[in-house]
Write a protein that holds these residues in place. Sequence first.
Motif, PDB file in Angstrom:
ATOM      1  N   GLU A  52      80.834  26.675  -6.365  1.00  0.00           N
ATOM      2  CA  GLU A  52      81.195  28.037  -6.728  1.00  0.00           C
ATOM      3  C   GLU A  52      80.616  28.345  -8.096  1.00  0.00           C
ATOM      4  N   ARG A 112      82.715  36.047  -8.805  1.00  0.00           N
ATOM      5  CA  ARG A 112      82.615  34.732  -8.172  1.00  0.00           C
ATOM      6  C   ARG A 112      81.672  34.780  -6.990  1.00  0.00           C
ATOM      7  N   GLN A 113      80.991  33.670  -6.818  1.00  0.00           N
ATOM      8  CA  GLN A 113      79.987  33.577  -5.778  1.00  0.00           C
ATOM      9  C   GLN A 113      80.062  32.165  -5.209  1.00  0.00           C
ATOM     10  N   ARG A 114      80.093  32.044  -3.890  1.00  0.00           N
ATOM     11  CA  ARG A 114      80.168  30.697  -3.305  1.00  0.00           C
ATOM     12  C   ARG A 114      78.888  30.395  -2.544  1.00  0.00           C
ATOM     13  N   MET A 115      78.286  29.294  -2.922  1.00  0.00           N
ATOM     14  CA  MET A 115      77.009  28.931  -2.304  1.00  0.00           C
ATOM     15  C   MET A 115      77.172  27.707  -1.429  1.00  0.00           C
TER      16      MET A 115
END
Lengths: 415, 160
Positions: free
Chosen positions: A325, A194-197
């Motif tokens: 996300e 997971r990656q939150r931008m």
Amino acid sequence: MSDEAVHERLWPNADGTAVPYRVFTDQGVFDREQERIFRGRTWSFLALQAEIPETGDYKSTFIGDTPVVVVRQKDGEPAAWVNRCIHRGAKVCRHNRGKVRNFTCVYHQWQYGLDGKLLGVPFRKGLKGMSGMPDDFDMKDHRLPPLRVESYGGLIFGTFSSDVESLSDYLGPEMRPWIDRVFHKPVKFIGTLRQRMKSNWKLYFENVKDPYHGHLLHLFHNSFNIGRPNMDVESALDQRHGMHSAIVAVKTEKSKDTSIYQENTVSTFQDDATLQDMEVVRMREEFELPVTNQIQSIFPSLVVQQIHNSLAARQIVPTGPGEFELVFHLFGYEDDDDELRDMRLLQANLIGPAGYISMEDGEATELVQAAVSPTGTDASSMMLMGHGAPEGHRSLITEELLRAFWRGYRDIMED
Amino acid sequence: MSLSPRLYDRLLVEEFHADYVACLNELRLDEWPEFFTEDGQYGLWSRENWDADLPVPMFLCRNRRQMMDRITSYREANIYPDHWNRHLISATRIVESSADAIVAASNYAVLQTRQDGESFVYQTGRCHDRFDRTGDQLLLRERTMIYDTMAVRTLFVLPV
């Protein structure tokens, strides 16, 4: 200002060459997207079939900003419903993943079946002669709001729309073969990244439709002077609304049997860095068509990826105009041998938040967001690469897929 | 008064952590692989994957050469926001100890500061370490970082 004048100012060109930056920052636009796109006539990715293999297996996720649960029912089919108790609105399912017989809202213990049907209401008949729910309250009339659910390949999709076409038609004849290629046999789910931008979700959608940025932003291959095989790049565009697309790099016959990734290539510049261990870029041929990269975007929430032997379904979850996300669902095949299983794990280094050739994408979207947020409300982008060129689908240097996306987006939003 | 062997081991590991953390905090990245044995493994797994027995790592180096490649890529290839990481490591426990190996577990946190000057918790988690031991000299044979901060903020480029 008249509606027409506002519209004109927002969308200076109808051909998708200029996109007003307001669409990346405006709360009103975001709200309209929720209604028209995510709760509208689209199919959104929910899960891999392999994530919820057995009855009662579930996953909490989102379509746009609406919380939903996808769960394997007793009949073996996946169901999905809005994760909001019909009583007082509490989140019914509070965990990301798990396995249950049924679901109980903790607030007042209203109970639901896997299919979302209401099964129990405590003190429905009252207590010690005191009244409960009204006599005409029938549990059969109530359930968690269901989604239409359909599957294609190993992918489960859901929609709030009762009249959108079937999933297969929604994907269309141009997109289905590329999904078929990746999902040609049973897959095994191997994990999530997971990656939150801090940027708008559409900036990521632009990114995966943009072959022009590939070699310019992602310098991994060039910096290490890793030779690439001769490749033909082609793109496929869904012809009905132009919102889905695939960018595919195929090894050409000439180089098919040179294992160029297996050894260091001779550096043409003395100071070039070289990889000390090439294992991470070693690829095993495992598909009929020798594709090194396939990036396929299915509007509005899915990107199917094959990069070397790294396979993933990337899900886009917008959480606000300036935030989303990105969830990578990585998978292999059930019949992977030990070596291939191992290669897929090492090749996870190529993608995701720490990906050798993908980490820059998040940063790129944030660079745009940062620049358009404070002052960019009346400005727009300029996407002219390959505009009007007939050979566009065979070129890296084109923004045609983006223009098609924005034309379709404009139609949905302004309709 | 002399230290018990157990406390002695813990001090050894804590000293190792202090050196490791200083190396990263000060961005002496060329030295980072030297904390590992030649074929040492360094990997990060999200807690979500780890707990569900799902094998996908976010970042994985199976030997020193792969670690060096990450550092070269950080310098030469990757594009990322300028940032500093500050590493905190605490509550080290010795799990197993012998004449030539120590197994230890610790908690860690990484605070990150970007160009806007604000610091935030970039990552928290725990690390499980297998050390090769030669006298008082420790080298990591395996460092497994299990991070709680599942949603990685923008990207992950520097080892922690």
